[in-house]
Design a protein around this motif. Structure first.
Motif, PDB file in Angstrom:
ATOM      1  N   CYS A  75      16.095  -4.357   6.841  1.00 11.56           N
ATOM      2  CA  CYS A  75      16.083  -3.104   7.601  1.00 11.56           C
ATOM      3  C   CYS A  75      15.048  -2.126   7.042  1.00 11.56           C
ATOM      4  CB  CYS A  75      17.467  -2.468   7.610  1.00 11.56           C
ATOM      5  SG  CYS A  75      18.662  -3.382   8.602  1.00 11.56           S
ATOM      6  N   LYS A  76      14.958  -2.054   5.718  1.00 13.01           N
ATOM      7  CA  LYS A  76      13.935  -1.193   5.106  1.00 13.01           C
ATOM      8  C   LYS A  76      12.534  -1.685   5.451  1.00 13.01           C
ATOM      9  CE  LYS A  76      16.839   0.335   1.287  1.00 13.01           C
ATOM     10  NZ  LYS A  76      17.145   0.252  -0.130  1.00 13.01           N
ATOM     11  N   PHE A  77      12.360  -3.004   5.461  1.00  5.65           N
ATOM     12  CA  PHE A  77      11.065  -3.583   5.840  1.00  5.65           C
ATOM     13  C   PHE A  77      10.726  -3.235   7.291  1.00  5.65           C
ATOM     14  CE2 PHE A  77       8.713  -7.166   7.740  1.00  5.65           C
ATOM     15  CZ  PHE A  77       7.521  -7.039   7.032  1.00  5.65           C
ATOM     16  N   MET A  78      11.712  -3.350   8.175  1.00  3.25           N
ATOM     17  CA  MET A  78      11.487  -3.014   9.587  1.00  3.25           C
ATOM     18  C   MET A  78      11.147  -1.537   9.750  1.00  3.25           C
ATOM     19  SD  MET A  78      11.478  -5.614  11.500  1.00  3.25           S
ATOM     20  CE  MET A  78      11.511  -4.779  13.070  1.00  3.25           C
ATOM     21  N   ALA A  79      11.784  -0.673   8.970  1.00  4.94           N
ATOM     22  CA  ALA A  79      11.489   0.757   9.033  1.00  4.94           C
ATOM     23  C   ALA A  79      10.031   1.023   8.669  1.00  4.94           C
ATOM     24  CB  ALA A  79      12.422   1.539   8.119  1.00  4.94           C
ATOM     25  N   VAL A  80       9.528   0.281   7.678  1.00  5.31           N
ATOM     26  CA  VAL A  80       8.118   0.428   7.293  1.00  5.31           C
ATOM     27  C   VAL A  80       7.215  -0.210   8.343  1.00  5.31           C
ATOM     28  CG1 VAL A  80       6.393  -0.234   5.570  1.00  5.31           C
ATOM     29  CG2 VAL A  80       8.633   0.574   4.833  1.00  5.31           C
ATOM     30  N   LEU A  81       7.604  -1.369   8.844  1.00 10.48           N
ATOM     31  CA  LEU A  81       6.792  -2.086   9.835  1.00 10.48           C
ATOM     32  C   LEU A  81       6.631  -1.282  11.125  1.00 10.48           C
ATOM     33  CD1 LEU A  81       5.339  -4.807  10.236  1.00 10.48           C
ATOM     34  CD2 LEU A  81       7.452  -5.669  11.242  1.00 10.48           C
ATOM     35  N   ILE A  82       7.654  -0.559  11.510  1.00  8.64           N
ATOM     36  CA  ILE A  82       7.602   0.239  12.740  1.00  8.64           C
ATOM     37  C   ILE A  82       6.609   1.393  12.605  1.00  8.64           C
ATOM     38  CG2 ILE A  82       9.003   1.791  14.185  1.00  8.64           C
ATOM     39  CD1 ILE A  82      11.271  -0.232  13.855  1.00  8.64           C
ATOM     40  N   LEU A  83       6.236   1.728  11.383  1.00 10.26           N
ATOM     41  CA  LEU A  83       5.214   2.761  11.199  1.00 10.26           C
ATOM     42  C   LEU A  83       3.866   2.336  11.787  1.00 10.26           C
ATOM     43  CD1 LEU A  83       5.964   4.060   7.603  1.00 10.26           C
ATOM     44  CD2 LEU A  83       6.231   5.299   9.759  1.00 10.26           C
ATOM     45  N   LEU A  84       3.591   1.025  11.823  1.00 10.32           N
ATOM     46  CA  LEU A  84       2.308   0.547  12.363  1.00 10.32           C
ATOM     47  C   LEU A  84       2.130   0.887  13.842  1.00 10.32           C
ATOM     48  CD1 LEU A  84       1.861  -2.882  10.550  1.00 10.32           C
ATOM     49  CD2 LEU A  84       0.561  -0.773  10.222  1.00 10.32           C
ATOM     50  N   PRO A  85       3.075   0.508  14.726  1.00 15.97           N
ATOM     51  CA  PRO A  85       2.864   0.908  16.121  1.00 15.97           C
ATOM     52  C   PRO A  85       2.852   2.418  16.303  1.00 15.97           C
ATOM     53  CG  PRO A  85       4.959  -0.264  15.893  1.00 15.97           C
ATOM     54  CD  PRO A  85       4.248  -0.342  14.582  1.00 15.97           C
ATOM     55  N   ILE A  86       3.646   3.137  15.502  1.00 18.02           N
ATOM     56  CA  ILE A  86       3.628   4.596  15.601  1.00 18.02           C
ATOM     57  C   ILE A  86       2.241   5.128  15.246  1.00 18.02           C
ATOM     58  CG2 ILE A  86       4.513   6.725  14.553  1.00 18.02           C
ATOM     59  CD1 ILE A  86       7.249   5.347  14.361  1.00 18.02           C
ATOM     60  N   LEU A  87       1.655   4.591  14.190  1.00 17.83           N
ATOM     61  CA  LEU A  87       0.320   5.013  13.774  1.00 17.83           C
ATOM     62  C   LEU A  87      -0.722   4.700  14.844  1.00 17.83           C
ATOM     63  CD1 LEU A  87      -1.550   6.140  11.557  1.00 17.83           C
ATOM     64  CD2 LEU A  87      -1.739   3.799  10.696  1.00 17.83           C
ATOM     65  N   PHE A  88      -0.681   3.476  15.385  1.00 19.99           N
ATOM     66  CA  PHE A  88      -1.635   3.101  16.435  1.00 19.99           C
ATOM     67  C   PHE A  88      -1.470   3.968  17.680  1.00 19.99           C
ATOM     68  CE2 PHE A  88      -1.890  -1.197  14.320  1.00 19.99           C
ATOM     69  CZ  PHE A  88      -3.191  -1.021  13.888  1.00 19.99           C
ATOM     70  N   MET A  89      -0.232   4.276  18.025  1.00 16.26           N
ATOM     71  CA  MET A  89      -0.022   5.132  19.193  1.00 16.26           C
ATOM     72  C   MET A  89      -0.467   6.565  18.926  1.00 16.26           C
ATOM     73  SD  MET A  89       3.472   3.760  20.979  1.00 16.26           S
ATOM     74  CE  MET A  89       4.435   3.498  19.492  1.00 16.26           C
ATOM     75  N   LEU A  90      -0.276   7.054  17.694  1.00 18.34           N
ATOM     76  CA  LEU A  90      -0.774   8.393  17.358  1.00 18.34           C
ATOM     77  C   LEU A  90      -2.290   8.451  17.492  1.00 18.34           C
ATOM     78  CD1 LEU A  90       1.436   9.444  14.319  1.00 18.34           C
ATOM     79  CD2 LEU A  90       1.267  10.604  16.520  1.00 18.34           C
ATOM     80  N   ILE A  91      -2.962   7.407  17.011  1.00 19.06           N
ATOM     81  CA  ILE A  91      -4.419   7.330  17.183  1.00 19.06           C
ATOM     82  C   ILE A  91      -4.757   7.260  18.667  1.00 19.06           C
ATOM     83  CG2 ILE A  91      -6.461   5.892  16.770  1.00 19.06           C
ATOM     84  CD1 ILE A  91      -5.106   5.077  14.087  1.00 19.06           C
ATOM     85  N   GLY A  92      -3.934   6.518  19.399  1.00 15.26           N
ATOM     86  CA  GLY A  92      -4.166   6.336  20.827  1.00 15.26           C
ATOM     87  C   GLY A  92      -3.959   7.568  21.674  1.00 15.26           C
ATOM     88  N   THR A  93      -3.340   8.618  21.130  1.00 18.45           N
ATOM     89  CA  THR A  93      -3.139   9.824  21.925  1.00 18.45           C
ATOM     90  C   THR A  93      -4.458  10.503  22.282  1.00 18.45           C
ATOM     91  OG1 THR A  93      -2.769  11.155  19.935  1.00 18.45           O
ATOM     92  CG2 THR A  93      -0.808  10.328  21.090  1.00 18.45           C
ATOM     93  N   VAL A  94      -5.494  10.235  21.513  1.00 22.38           N
ATOM     94  CA  VAL A  94      -6.804  10.814  21.859  1.00 22.38           C
ATOM     95  C   VAL A  94      -7.541   9.967  22.887  1.00 22.38           C
ATOM     96  CG1 VAL A  94      -7.074  11.952  19.633  1.00 22.38           C
ATOM     97  CG2 VAL A  94      -8.048   9.694  19.960  1.00 22.38           C
ATOM     98  N   SER A  95      -7.077   8.751  23.105  1.00 24.89           N
ATOM     99  CA  SER A  95      -7.758   7.841  24.010  1.00 24.89           C
ATOM    100  C   SER A  95      -7.857   8.346  25.453  1.00 24.89           C
ATOM    101  CB  SER A  95      -7.090   6.466  23.962  1.00 24.89           C
ATOM    102  OG  SER A  95      -7.818   5.537  24.696  1.00 24.89           O
ATOM    103  N   PRO A  96      -6.778   8.889  26.051  1.00 26.92           N
ATOM    104  CA  PRO A  96      -6.935   9.410  27.416  1.00 26.92           C
ATOM    105  C   PRO A  96      -7.967  10.529  27.505  1.00 26.92           C
ATOM    106  CG  PRO A  96      -4.619   9.109  26.928  1.00 26.92           C
ATOM    107  CD  PRO A  96      -5.369   8.894  25.641  1.00 26.92           C
ATOM    108  N   MET A  97      -7.990  11.421  26.506  1.00 30.55           N
ATOM    109  CA  MET A  97      -8.969  12.503  26.523  1.00 30.55           C
ATOM    110  C   MET A  97     -10.391  11.943  26.439  1.00 30.55           C
ATOM    111  SD  MET A  97      -9.610  15.619  23.872  1.00 30.55           S
ATOM    112  CE  MET A  97     -10.132  14.487  22.626  1.00 30.55           C
TER     113      MET A  97
END
Length: 192
Positions: free
Chosen positions: A16-38
Protein backbone atom coordinates in the motif's frame (compact mmCIF):
# COMPACT_ATOMS: atom_id res chain seq x y z
CA UNK A 1 -0.33 -18.67 13.12
CA UNK A 2 -0.34 -15.06 14.36
CA UNK A 3 3.13 -14.52 12.91
CA UNK A 4 1.82 -15.44 9.43
CA UNK A 5 -1.01 -12.94 9.78
CA UNK A 6 1.43 -10.28 11.01
CA UNK A 7 3.79 -10.97 8.08
CA UNK A 8 0.92 -10.74 5.58
CA UNK A 9 -0.30 -7.53 7.15
CA UNK A 10 3.20 -6.04 7.08
CA UNK A 11 3.59 -7.05 3.43
CA UNK A 12 0.18 -5.60 2.59
CA UNK A 13 1.10 -2.35 4.34
CA UNK A 14 4.32 -2.18 2.31
CA UNK A 15 2.41 -2.75 -0.94
CA UNK A 16 0.00 0.00 0.00
CA UNK A 17 2.86 2.39 0.77
CA UNK A 18 4.44 1.48 -2.57
CA UNK A 19 1.15 2.17 -4.36
CA UNK A 20 0.86 5.53 -2.59
CA UNK A 21 4.28 6.47 -3.98
CA UNK A 22 3.55 4.98 -7.41
CA UNK A 23 0.36 7.02 -7.75
CA UNK A 24 2.49 10.15 -7.50
CA UNK A 25 3.73 9.46 -11.06
CA UNK A 26 0.38 9.91 -12.85
CA UNK A 27 -0.36 12.88 -10.60
CA UNK A 28 2.94 14.46 -11.61
CA UNK A 29 2.38 13.79 -15.32
CA UNK A 30 -1.12 15.21 -15.13
CA UNK A 31 0.14 18.30 -13.28
CA UNK A 32 2.64 18.84 -16.10
CA UNK A 33 -0.18 18.17 -18.54
CA UNK A 34 -2.31 21.00 -17.18
CA UNK A 35 -0.28 23.41 -19.30
CA UNK A 36 -0.83 21.32 -22.41
CA UNK A 37 -4.29 22.71 -23.34
CA UNK A 38 -2.98 26.27 -23.02
CA UNK A 39 0.03 25.48 -25.20
CA UNK A 40 -2.20 23.77 -27.75
CA UNK A 41 -4.97 26.36 -28.06
CA UNK A 42 -2.87 29.51 -27.67
CA UNK A 43 0.53 28.54 -29.06
CA UNK A 44 -0.45 25.61 -31.34
CA UNK A 45 2.10 23.33 -29.69
CA UNK A 46 1.06 19.70 -29.80
CA UNK A 47 0.93 18.20 -26.36
CA UNK A 48 4.48 18.73 -25.06
CA UNK A 49 5.59 15.27 -26.19
CA UNK A 50 2.98 13.39 -24.19
CA UNK A 51 0.96 11.96 -27.06
CA UNK A 52 0.81 8.66 -28.82
CA UNK A 53 -0.25 8.01 -32.43
CA UNK A 54 -2.28 11.20 -32.66
CA UNK A 55 -4.13 10.60 -29.38
CA UNK A 56 -3.66 13.13 -26.66
CA UNK A 57 -4.66 12.49 -23.08
CA UNK A 58 -4.67 16.19 -22.27
CA UNK A 59 -6.45 17.66 -25.29
CA UNK A 60 -10.11 16.94 -25.90
CA UNK A 61 -10.83 14.58 -28.77
CA UNK A 62 -13.75 16.82 -29.77
CA UNK A 63 -11.52 18.65 -32.23
CA UNK A 64 -12.37 17.92 -35.84
CA UNK A 65 -9.48 17.33 -38.23
CA UNK A 66 -10.82 20.09 -40.49
CA UNK A 67 -10.75 22.68 -37.71
CA UNK A 68 -7.87 25.14 -37.93
CA UNK A 69 -6.97 26.07 -34.37
CA UNK A 70 -4.84 28.98 -35.57
CA UNK A 71 -8.05 30.87 -36.39
CA UNK A 72 -9.46 30.70 -32.86
CA UNK A 73 -10.25 33.96 -31.11
CA UNK A 74 -8.94 34.64 -27.62
CA UNK A 75 -12.23 33.78 -25.93
CA UNK A 76 -12.54 30.51 -27.86
CA UNK A 77 -9.01 29.46 -26.91
CA UNK A 78 -9.55 30.55 -23.29
CA UNK A 79 -12.80 28.60 -22.90
CA UNK A 80 -11.38 25.50 -24.58
CA UNK A 81 -8.31 25.70 -22.34
CA UNK A 82 -10.51 26.08 -19.27
CA UNK A 83 -12.68 23.07 -20.19
CA UNK A 84 -9.76 20.75 -20.95
CA UNK A 85 -7.77 21.91 -17.91
CA UNK A 86 -10.79 21.45 -15.63
CA UNK A 87 -11.10 17.81 -16.72
CA UNK A 88 -7.41 17.24 -15.94
CA UNK A 89 -7.68 18.89 -12.51
CA UNK A 90 -10.69 16.74 -11.59
CA UNK A 91 -8.70 13.63 -12.46
CA UNK A 92 -5.66 14.85 -10.51
CA UNK A 93 -7.81 15.36 -7.43
CA UNK A 94 -9.34 11.89 -7.90
CA UNK A 95 -5.89 10.30 -7.99
CA UNK A 96 -4.89 12.35 -4.96
CA UNK A 97 -7.83 10.83 -3.05
CA UNK A 98 -6.71 7.37 -4.17
CA UNK A 99 -3.22 8.13 -2.93
CA UNK A 100 -4.58 9.20 0.46
CA UNK A 101 -6.53 5.95 0.61
CA UNK A 102 -3.36 3.93 0.05
CA UNK A 103 -1.48 6.04 2.61
CA UNK A 104 -4.19 5.15 5.15
CA UNK A 105 -4.00 1.49 4.17
CA UNK A 106 -0.22 1.64 4.50
CA UNK A 107 -0.74 2.67 8.12
CA UNK A 108 -3.05 -0.36 8.65
CA UNK A 109 -6.08 1.93 8.83
CA UNK A 110 -8.29 -0.34 6.74
CA UNK A 111 -11.72 -0.01 8.29
CA UNK A 112 -12.16 3.61 9.22
CA UNK A 113 -14.57 6.28 8.13
CA UNK A 114 -11.57 8.27 6.90
CA UNK A 115 -10.52 5.48 4.51
CA UNK A 116 -14.12 4.91 3.42
CA UNK A 117 -14.45 8.62 2.64
CA UNK A 118 -11.31 8.55 0.48
CA UNK A 119 -12.70 5.58 -1.43
CA UNK A 120 -16.06 7.33 -1.87
CA UNK A 121 -14.45 10.60 -2.99
CA UNK A 122 -12.27 8.75 -5.51
CA UNK A 123 -15.31 7.07 -7.05
CA UNK A 124 -17.34 10.27 -6.98
CA UNK A 125 -14.60 12.26 -8.69
CA UNK A 126 -14.27 9.59 -11.38
CA UNK A 127 -18.02 9.85 -11.99
CA UNK A 128 -17.73 13.64 -12.21
CA UNK A 129 -14.75 13.31 -14.56
CA UNK A 130 -16.62 10.93 -16.87
CA UNK A 131 -19.77 13.07 -16.90
CA UNK A 132 -17.81 16.28 -17.49
CA UNK A 133 -15.96 14.51 -20.34
CA UNK A 134 -19.22 13.53 -22.04
CA UNK A 135 -20.92 16.89 -21.46
CA UNK A 136 -17.92 18.99 -22.41
CA UNK A 137 -17.62 17.53 -25.91
CA UNK A 138 -20.70 19.26 -27.40
CA UNK A 139 -19.87 22.50 -25.60
CA UNK A 140 -16.25 22.39 -26.76
CA UNK A 141 -17.10 21.59 -30.38
CA UNK A 142 -19.68 24.38 -30.46
CA UNK A 143 -17.13 26.85 -29.05
CA UNK A 144 -14.32 25.79 -31.38
CA UNK A 145 -16.47 25.81 -34.52
CA UNK A 146 -18.29 29.05 -33.69
CA UNK A 147 -16.56 31.17 -36.37
CA UNK A 148 -16.39 28.36 -38.91
CA UNK A 149 -18.48 28.52 -42.12
CA UNK A 150 -20.57 25.62 -40.82
CA UNK A 151 -20.67 25.63 -37.00
CA UNK A 152 -21.42 22.25 -35.46
CA UNK A 153 -21.39 20.33 -32.26
CA UNK A 154 -20.86 16.68 -31.63
CA UNK A 155 -21.70 14.39 -28.78
CA UNK A 156 -20.65 10.85 -28.18
CA UNK A 157 -21.02 8.25 -25.49
CA UNK A 158 -18.65 5.38 -26.10
CA UNK A 159 -18.43 2.04 -24.35
CA UNK A 160 -15.34 3.34 -22.51
CA UNK A 161 -17.45 6.13 -21.03
CA UNK A 162 -20.05 3.63 -19.85
CA UNK A 163 -17.41 1.33 -18.36
CA UNK A 164 -15.73 4.26 -16.58
CA UNK A 165 -19.06 5.39 -15.14
CA UNK A 166 -19.94 1.86 -14.04
CA UNK A 167 -16.58 1.28 -12.39
CA UNK A 168 -16.57 4.73 -10.76
CA UNK A 169 -20.11 4.32 -9.43
CA UNK A 170 -19.15 0.90 -8.06
CA UNK A 171 -16.13 2.36 -6.24
CA UNK A 172 -18.32 5.14 -4.89
CA UNK A 173 -20.88 2.65 -3.57
CA UNK A 174 -18.15 0.48 -2.04
CA UNK A 175 -16.92 3.57 -0.21
CA UNK A 176 -20.42 4.22 1.12
CA UNK A 177 -20.80 0.57 2.17
CA UNK A 178 -17.44 0.68 3.98
CA UNK A 179 -18.47 3.89 5.72
CA UNK A 180 -21.72 2.31 6.89
CA UNK A 181 -19.82 -0.81 8.06
CA UNK A 182 -17.42 1.38 10.05
CA UNK A 183 -20.35 3.21 11.66
CA UNK A 184 -22.03 -0.07 12.61
CA UNK A 185 -18.75 -1.43 14.02
CA UNK A 186 -18.32 1.73 16.09
CA UNK A 187 -21.87 1.47 17.43
CA UNK A 188 -21.24 -2.18 18.35
CA UNK A 189 -18.05 -1.22 20.21
CA UNK A 190 -19.98 1.35 22.23
CA UNK A 191 -22.55 -1.23 23.36
CA UNK A 192 -19.89 -3.60 24.71
Amino acid sequence: MNTDIAKNQTRLNQYCKFMAVLILLPILFMLIGTVSPMLFYFFHTNNIGLESQGYSFFISMAIDDGLDITTLTFWQAALATFIDTTKIIILIYAFYQLRLLFVNFGEADYFSIKSANYCYKFGKLLVIWAVVGVLSEPILTAILSYHQPEPYFSISFASEDFMTLLLAASIMFIGQILKKACQIAEENRQFI
